[in-house]
Design a protein around this motif. Sequence first.
Motif, PDB file in Angstrom:
ATOM      1  N   ILE A   1     -34.816  22.586  -2.913  1.00  0.00           N
ATOM      2  CA  ILE A   1     -33.419  22.203  -2.692  1.00  0.00           C
ATOM      3  C   ILE A   1     -33.296  21.470  -1.368  1.00  0.00           C
ATOM      4  CG2 ILE A   1     -31.075  23.045  -2.291  1.00  0.00           C
ATOM      5  CD1 ILE A   1     -31.595  25.308  -4.177  1.00  0.00           C
TER       6      ILE A   1
ATOM      7  N   TYR B   1     -32.665  40.199   4.427  1.00  0.00           N
ATOM      8  CA  TYR B   1     -33.237  39.379   5.487  1.00  0.00           C
ATOM      9  C   TYR B   1     -33.106  40.039   6.854  1.00  0.00           C
ATOM     10  CZ  TYR B   1     -28.413  37.880   5.182  1.00  0.00           C
ATOM     11  OH  TYR B   1     -27.047  37.870   5.087  1.00  0.00           O
TER      12      TYR B   1
ATOM     13  N   LEU C   1     -26.845  29.090  -4.719  1.00  0.00           N
ATOM     14  CA  LEU C   1     -27.929  28.145  -4.433  1.00  0.00           C
ATOM     15  C   LEU C   1     -27.842  26.926  -5.340  1.00  0.00           C
ATOM     16  CD1 LEU C   1     -31.193  30.206  -3.784  1.00  0.00           C
ATOM     17  CD2 LEU C   1     -30.006  28.669  -2.238  1.00  0.00           C
ATOM     18  N   ALA C   2     -27.527  27.169  -6.634  1.00  0.00           N
ATOM     19  CA  ALA C   2     -27.397  26.051  -7.569  1.00  0.00           C
ATOM     20  C   ALA C   2     -26.250  25.142  -7.136  1.00  0.00           C
ATOM     21  CB  ALA C   2     -27.172  26.568  -8.980  1.00  0.00           C
TER      22      ALA C   2
ATOM     23  N   PHE D   1     -29.202  26.581   4.347  1.00  0.00           N
ATOM     24  CA  PHE D   1     -28.196  25.781   3.651  1.00  0.00           C
ATOM     25  C   PHE D   1     -26.792  26.003   4.179  1.00  0.00           C
ATOM     26  CE2 PHE D   1     -31.488  26.620   0.340  1.00  0.00           C
ATOM     27  CZ  PHE D   1     -32.083  25.372   0.455  1.00  0.00           C
TER      28      PHE D   1
ATOM     29  N   ILE E   1     -26.738  19.372 -13.231  1.00  0.00           N
ATOM     30  CA  ILE E   1     -26.964  19.515 -11.784  1.00  0.00           C
ATOM     31  C   ILE E   1     -27.561  18.236 -11.220  1.00  0.00           C
ATOM     32  CG2 ILE E   1     -28.363  20.694 -10.036  1.00  0.00           C
ATOM     33  CD1 ILE E   1     -28.033  23.244 -11.505  1.00  0.00           C
TER      34      ILE E   1
ATOM     35  N   ALA F   1     -24.237  34.456   5.354  1.00  0.00           N
ATOM     36  CA  ALA F   1     -25.371  34.565   6.266  1.00  0.00           C
ATOM     37  C   ALA F   1     -26.674  34.287   5.534  1.00  0.00           C
ATOM     38  CB  ALA F   1     -25.410  35.947   6.907  1.00  0.00           C
ATOM     39  N   ALA F   2     -26.765  34.718   4.255  1.00  0.00           N
ATOM     40  CA  ALA F   2     -27.989  34.471   3.489  1.00  0.00           C
ATOM     41  C   ALA F   2     -28.208  32.972   3.320  1.00  0.00           C
ATOM     42  CB  ALA F   2     -27.918  35.151   2.128  1.00  0.00           C
TER      43      ALA F   2
ATOM     44  N   PHE G   1     -23.733  35.785 -13.697  1.00  0.00           N
ATOM     45  CA  PHE G   1     -24.683  35.028 -12.893  1.00  0.00           C
ATOM     46  C   PHE G   1     -24.882  35.755 -11.563  1.00  0.00           C
ATOM     47  CE2 PHE G   1     -24.664  30.450 -14.562  1.00  0.00           C
ATOM     48  CZ  PHE G   1     -24.347  30.841 -15.831  1.00  0.00           C
ATOM     49  N   PRO G   2     -26.125  35.888 -11.122  1.00  0.00           N
ATOM     50  CA  PRO G   2     -26.351  36.480  -9.804  1.00  0.00           C
ATOM     51  C   PRO G   2     -25.735  35.612  -8.723  1.00  0.00           C
ATOM     52  CG  PRO G   2     -28.394  35.635 -10.735  1.00  0.00           C
ATOM     53  CD  PRO G   2     -27.373  35.532 -11.807  1.00  0.00           C
TER      54      PRO G   2
ATOM     55  N   ALA H   1     -27.210  23.088  -4.263  1.00  0.00           N
ATOM     56  CA  ALA H   1     -28.037  21.954  -4.688  1.00  0.00           C
ATOM     57  C   ALA H   1     -27.146  20.783  -5.087  1.00  0.00           C
ATOM     58  CB  ALA H   1     -28.939  22.356  -5.845  1.00  0.00           C
ATOM     59  N   ILE H   2     -25.952  21.092  -5.613  1.00  0.00           N
ATOM     60  CA  ILE H   2     -25.034  20.020  -6.010  1.00  0.00           C
ATOM     61  C   ILE H   2     -24.249  19.501  -4.803  1.00  0.00           C
ATOM     62  CG2 ILE H   2     -23.009  19.455  -7.399  1.00  0.00           C
ATOM     63  CD1 ILE H   2     -23.930  21.460  -9.452  1.00  0.00           C
ATOM     64  N   PHE H   3     -23.685  20.423  -4.027  1.00  0.00           N
ATOM     65  CA  PHE H   3     -22.794  20.018  -2.933  1.00  0.00           C
ATOM     66  C   PHE H   3     -23.539  19.536  -1.696  1.00  0.00           C
ATOM     67  CE2 PHE H   3     -19.740  23.504  -4.575  1.00  0.00           C
ATOM     68  CZ  PHE H   3     -19.291  22.654  -5.561  1.00  0.00           C
TER      69      PHE H   3
ATOM     70  N   ALA I   1     -25.745  16.008  -8.455  1.00  0.00           N
ATOM     71  CA  ALA I   1     -26.320  16.108  -7.114  1.00  0.00           C
ATOM     72  C   ALA I   1     -26.193  14.771  -6.389  1.00  0.00           C
ATOM     73  CB  ALA I   1     -27.775  16.540  -7.201  1.00  0.00           C
ATOM     74  N   PRO I   2     -25.953  14.840  -5.079  1.00  0.00           N
ATOM     75  CA  PRO I   2     -25.808  13.599  -4.322  1.00  0.00           C
ATOM     76  C   PRO I   2     -27.158  12.893  -4.210  1.00  0.00           C
ATOM     77  CG  PRO I   2     -25.851  15.486  -2.849  1.00  0.00           C
ATOM     78  CD  PRO I   2     -25.860  16.032  -4.242  1.00  0.00           C
TER      79      PRO I   2
ATOM     80  N   VAL J   1     -36.173  27.195  -2.623  1.00  0.00           N
ATOM     81  CA  VAL J   1     -35.498  26.893  -1.354  1.00  0.00           C
ATOM     82  C   VAL J   1     -36.028  25.593  -0.759  1.00  0.00           C
ATOM     83  CG1 VAL J   1     -35.204  27.668   1.015  1.00  0.00           C
ATOM     84  CG2 VAL J   1     -34.935  29.284  -0.854  1.00  0.00           C
TER      85      VAL J   1
ATOM     86  N   GLY K   1     -30.756  39.843 -12.135  1.00  0.00           N
ATOM     87  CA  GLY K   1     -30.441  38.547 -11.533  1.00  0.00           C
ATOM     88  C   GLY K   1     -30.344  38.643 -10.023  1.00  0.00           C
ATOM     89  N   SER K   2     -29.641  39.683  -9.534  1.00  0.00           N
ATOM     90  CA  SER K   2     -29.544  39.780  -8.074  1.00  0.00           C
ATOM     91  C   SER K   2     -30.890  40.172  -7.487  1.00  0.00           C
ATOM     92  CB  SER K   2     -28.452  40.761  -7.628  1.00  0.00           C
ATOM     93  OG  SER K   2     -28.106  41.637  -8.626  1.00  0.00           O
TER      94      SER K   2
ATOM     95  N   LEU L   1     -35.034  35.783  -1.010  1.00  0.00           N
ATOM     96  CA  LEU L   1     -34.951  36.127   0.413  1.00  0.00           C
ATOM     97  C   LEU L   1     -36.216  36.846   0.882  1.00  0.00           C
ATOM     98  CD1 LEU L   1     -31.263  37.343   0.379  1.00  0.00           C
ATOM     99  CD2 LEU L   1     -32.130  35.333   1.573  1.00  0.00           C
TER     100      LEU L   1
ATOM    101  N   LEU M   1     -26.095  35.017  -5.473  1.00  0.00           N
ATOM    102  CA  LEU M   1     -26.851  34.170  -4.546  1.00  0.00           C
ATOM    103  C   LEU M   1     -27.489  32.985  -5.265  1.00  0.00           C
ATOM    104  CD1 LEU M   1     -27.731  33.798  -1.639  1.00  0.00           C
ATOM    105  CD2 LEU M   1     -29.796  35.063  -2.165  1.00  0.00           C
ATOM    106  N   LEU M   2     -28.011  33.229  -6.482  1.00  0.00           N
ATOM    107  CA  LEU M   2     -28.657  32.140  -7.220  1.00  0.00           C
ATOM    108  C   LEU M   2     -27.632  31.100  -7.651  1.00  0.00           C
ATOM    109  CD1 LEU M   2     -31.349  33.965  -9.373  1.00  0.00           C
ATOM    110  CD2 LEU M   2     -31.587  32.780  -7.205  1.00  0.00           C
TER     111      LEU M   2
ATOM    112  N   ASP N   1     -23.540  36.970   1.985  1.00  0.00           N
ATOM    113  CA  ASP N   1     -23.986  35.774   1.275  1.00  0.00           C
ATOM    114  C   ASP N   1     -23.901  34.515   2.133  1.00  0.00           C
ATOM    115  OD1 ASP N   1     -24.786  37.054  -0.980  1.00  0.00           O
ATOM    116  OD2 ASP N   1     -22.975  36.683  -2.140  1.00  0.00           O
TER     117      ASP N   1
ATOM    118  N   PHE O   1     -29.364  31.697   6.485  1.00  0.00           N
ATOM    119  CA  PHE O   1     -30.739  32.158   6.691  1.00  0.00           C
ATOM    120  C   PHE O   1     -31.724  31.243   5.965  1.00  0.00           C
ATOM    121  CE2 PHE O   1     -34.393  34.724   5.352  1.00  0.00           C
ATOM    122  CZ  PHE O   1     -34.827  35.209   6.571  1.00  0.00           C
ATOM    123  N   LEU O   2     -31.354  30.825   4.751  1.00  0.00           N
ATOM    124  CA  LEU O   2     -32.242  29.977   3.961  1.00  0.00           C
ATOM    125  C   LEU O   2     -32.172  28.515   4.382  1.00  0.00           C
ATOM    126  CD1 LEU O   2     -31.649  31.532   0.429  1.00  0.00           C
ATOM    127  CD2 LEU O   2     -33.685  31.739   1.868  1.00  0.00           C
TER     128      LEU O   2
END
Lengths: 117, 347, 313
Positions: free
Chosen positions: B308, B149, C159-160, C250, B28, C243-244, C152-153, C163-165, B32-33, B305, B282-283, B290, C155-156, C241, C247-248
């Motif tokens: 990032i 949310y 998020l990962a 990103f 990662i 919208a999430a 993999f969840p 972080a890359i894009f 990452a940029p 958050v 995980g979820s 959130l 949303l997480l 997702d 919301f955060l």
Amino acid sequence: MRAARTADRLRPRVRLVGGALLVGTGLGLLGGGAVAALLSVRVVRTVFAVGALALGFGLLGWSGSIMAGRGIETMHRYMDTGSNWTEASSRRAMARVGAAGAGVMLGSGLVDAVLLG
Amino acid sequence: MVSKRFVLKRLLLLVPVLFGVATFVFAILQLAPGDPARVIVGQRASADQVAQVRSELGLDDPILVQYGRFLVDAVQFDFGDSYQISKGTPVREVLADRLPVTIELALYGQAIGILLGVPLGVLSAVKQDTLTDHATRIGALTGLSVPIYWSGPLLILLFATYLGLFPTSGRIGSTTFLPDHWTLLGVELPLTGMVTVDTLLLGDLGAWFSAVHHLFLPAVTIGVYSMALISRMMRSSMLEVVRQDYMRTARAKGQGAKITVMKHGFRNALIPVVTVIGIQFGSLLGGAVLTETVFGIGGIGTMLVAAIGATDYPLVQGAVLTFALLFTLVNLGVDITYSYLDPRIQQ
Amino acid sequence: MAPEPADTAGRTTRRSALDSLRASPFLSQLRSNRLALFGIGIILGMVLVALYARFVYDFGALADSRLGGAVPSRAPPSWAGGTARTGAFGTDAAARDIFRRTLYGAWLALKFGTITVAASTALGVSLGIVAAYYGDATDNVIMRTMDVLLAFPSLLLALALVAIFGAGLWKAVIALTLVYTPRFARVVRGAALKVLEDEYIDATVALGATDPRVLVRHVLPNSLAPITVQSTLNFGLAIIDIAALSFLGFGAQAGTPSWGLMLARGVENGLFTGKWWMSFFPGLFLALTVLGFNLLGDGMRDALDPRMRDTVD
């Protein structure tokens, strides 16, 4: 006797991982070399990172299959979903993915080291 | 019984998991940029400064060397110092501060989800195709459709802002200060960082009440979502077990055996649900990200958050590794619970 | 979907596949499911709202701050203590009309939801068909990789990837497309395997059909129902997702009338002061839309041929 049996058991595993590793290394050397020649030396690191993604993914999937494997198999059995997911096939696939990733890292890492050094 | 060997074998799996996540996290950072050195010294720094930081960080070394160094550090949970969010503080310390907060929230949320979801699912299955069943199913579907949310803010508006029954944010009353250790038989011991536990350890009931009071709304917010998932799973699992066993038993015992079968089937029906609880943890962590944001709780989620957003990569890496470890440990626990429920799988 | 008789299979066209879908119990069952119909109603309503907002409102006017104008900021809805100027849903901290912004949000949600679902369907369908058709190691590596990704969840993982894009609505769409692809790959592979197993495919191959023809003519039309169900179920998730991520912080850029961003601003500016309208209305529309897709998806799954139902998650 016992050692021979262990060797018999290990051989297919070594062959699977070794084969994927070799393919990966070839890909890494070729891909890394091509990228370095066409674009720039820095992009070799992106190739390396993609390999790292695959290795990390394979490792996670491999250990995840063992850890959750039985649970998922029973879940499918109880829920009667007719899924053909098995721990063994998952482990094998992940070993392939991971080994190929490690190979790519090795190949592109060598290209990187040679070009830098 | 669960053998020690079994547990040990499972614990050994943490090694490839850690190795895998560390490799992932390294990738990662590479993908990452932006240049980490540039992030550290800031936009206005000169090219020389950037070059100096680059060589200090070892970013000019061959990539294989960097990777090896990273692995050695990661195993010790050493990601260096935070670039931005807590500038100069070691990531390890930041994580140690934040982790208990997230664990506490997730545990209470999960507990609410299980305690409400399992009975609701069973009820729905027992009363299959009645009004109760339909209401429960629609309720669960609605619960899954309402994002955290939105439900979080609504709960805050109603119960905190308007009715004043609960505090709007934070973890404990602002006048309560907890010491950094507690004493047992004259020995000073460190606190857990989970306020609902620490206040009990300290024997301060007033503070404990305040902590629970603060945690209630966030835990309910996250718990409702988990409840919806679990009750749906429990219902279908119950019905499936009954469908399989009922046929056999019904033929042997005649009519009226359905309830009996359900009683016996409960344990079996729980097995797939336990697996799902592990996987959906995980979820739940995603939900914690959130929920923490909505309620202004300073756990790993809000930190991730922020990290990032500020491209604070050491913190991002630490947070990802922590989440992965948490997830793995929970599933390890699930696997062990599992072998209690179904001793056959232990071989 | 009942397998068609072998003698007509060689000449099966898209049209007759559609006819068989129409004649199948799928639609009639769905039609008798009141909740699913309710879901369809909600979705159609949202589509109308979205189209109306898209063609009547000016995006620029909705995005720009209106501070300093005649309309007060943070004002309640006209029917709850506001004036006629503050609109049916009140105004936000930049004095923008929440009613119009919420309506426009429907357009954004449906647009980006559709793109995400369509892209992951396309990717997943290709991967799933390739896996089912080639079998063996290809199948194993593709599908097990998909399985691990599924664990993999969402949303997480998103998020990962963010972080890359980096942040942005389109990047969020790319990240979520990758996150959802495994679901479709699994559905398609399962459905394709079942179709391939059916005798009539053998009959077709015996009649001289080539590989790509079998895939396009038989596997694809016959996998259509489970794919549609999975897309519908996933639509709600995609909207939540996206919208999430907004919301955060990103997803959508500041000022964009997306529901996630409006909720973030609502929490920031109105939660503790009791300005409920700032987060209530965008969230209500979001939840309704998602509920619509979930109700429809659930009903569709129940109406699906039991053999196919297992493959849909």
